[in-house]
Design a protein around this motif. Structure first.
Motif, PDB file in Angstrom:
ATOM      1  N   MET A   1       0.835  -1.194   0.000  1.00 17.74           N
ATOM      2  CA  MET A   1       0.000   0.000   0.000  1.00 17.74           C
ATOM      3  C   MET A   1       0.868   1.242   0.000  1.00 17.74           C
ATOM      4  SD  MET A   1      -2.838   1.083   2.804  1.00 17.74           S
ATOM      5  CE  MET A   1      -3.599  -0.501   2.578  1.00 17.74           C
ATOM      6  N   ASN A   2       0.466   2.213  -0.744  1.00 18.97           N
ATOM      7  CA  ASN A   2       1.226   3.453  -0.813  1.00 18.97           C
ATOM      8  C   ASN A   2       1.182   4.160   0.528  1.00 18.97           C
ATOM      9  OD1 ASN A   2       2.362   5.889  -1.399  1.00 18.97           O
ATOM     10  ND2 ASN A   2       1.181   6.226  -3.258  1.00 18.97           N
ATOM     11  N   THR A 162      -0.323  -4.517  -5.653  1.00 18.22           N
ATOM     12  CA  THR A 162      -0.521  -4.410  -4.207  1.00 18.22           C
ATOM     13  C   THR A 162      -0.928  -5.758  -3.630  1.00 18.22           C
ATOM     14  OG1 THR A 162      -1.257  -2.123  -4.477  1.00 18.22           O
ATOM     15  CG2 THR A 162      -1.781  -3.196  -2.385  1.00 18.22           C
ATOM     16  N   GLN A 233       3.627  -5.227   5.063  1.00 19.71           N
ATOM     17  CA  GLN A 233       3.501  -5.378   3.610  1.00 19.71           C
ATOM     18  C   GLN A 233       4.814  -5.044   2.894  1.00 19.71           C
ATOM     19  OE1 GLN A 233       0.114  -3.454   1.970  1.00 19.71           O
ATOM     20  NE2 GLN A 233       0.833  -3.595  -0.103  1.00 19.71           N
TER      21      GLN A 233
END
Length: 240
Positions: A1-2, A162, A233
């Motif tokens: 995730m950004n 993602t 992540q």
């Protein structure tokens, strides 16, 4: 995730407001624009097509943005209404075709097909797990009692580039057993899915509610599992 996603909320709302103003101005000044266009010199056919395509693309993008902002507004209104009326834990889910298809497998005998909003609400309380649509007046789309839920586990899936965390419910009803993949989301614009720690907190909470409900009914408890290991992540992506 950004990691920059949480900071996009203000920008998104500003763009949405600007888009609404632009669309309103275009509608209000359509007559003036027609008069101006007639006075302009002729443009070769190819350039006309390019201008038309650019205008259509801009209009489509603005409409898409307004629709998404409307969905987020409905999701927030629905969450507030549910939090005021239920005693359970309210979360936001992202609709996926696999989830909708499997929900309808469990309700094949019903005449009405289950539909979910792009961002629906899901409530876990002492009675079970329920899926909700609507806005300020929520409408329940599906409900599963805890005795119908045979397992709760975490998994992951790839969406584009993602890696998303997925909460999987294994449900059995009427002789049909399926796994429901649930992608939990944040309520704020710019946030696609829950980050690692909040996601696994939801998984642990649901597993605890499941065991408590089965114990209260004197039913067989599912076996205890080891504590869920939280893997950031960034580490997952680095290992790909």
């Amino acid at each position: 995730m950004n990691p920059a996603a949480p900071h996009r909320a203000g920008v998104t709302f500003m763009v949405g407001a600007a888009a609404a103003i632009v669309i309103g101005a275009l509608i209000a000044g359509s007559g003036f624009l027609d008069r101006v266009m007639f006075r302009l010199p002729e443009i070769p056919g190819g350039e006309r097509v390019a201008v038309a395509v650019a205008v259509a693309a801009l209009g489509t993008a603005l409409v898409w943005l307004l629709v998404r902002l409307g969905e987020l507004g409905r999701a927030r209104s629905r969450r507030r209404a549910l939090e005021a009326s239920v005693r359970g834990e309210v979360n936001c889910g992202i609709r996926r075709r696999e989830l909708v298809a499997r929900l309808n497998e469990l309700t094949a005998d019903d005449a009405k097909q289950i539909k979910l909003a792009a961002r629906y609400s899901i409530v876990a309380d002492e009675l079970g797990v329920a899926f909700w649509n609507g806005g300020r007046r929520p409408r329940r789309a599906a409900h599963f009692a805890w005795r119908e839920i045979r397992g709760i586990r975490s998994d992951s899936m790839v969406a584009g580039e993602t890696v998303l965390s997925v909460l999987v419910l294994r449900v059995r009803r009427g002789g049909v057993s399926v796994e429901l993949p649930i992608v939990l989301a944040a309520e704020r614009p710019g946030r696609y899915a829950l980050s690692d720690a909040p996601f696994f907190a939801v998984v642990r909470s649901w597993k605890a509610k499941h065991r408590e409900a089965l114990a209260a009914e004197g039913l067989e408890l599912p076996p205890l599992t080891a504590p869920i290991q939280i893997i950031p992540q960034s580490a997952v992506l680095a290992g790909r």
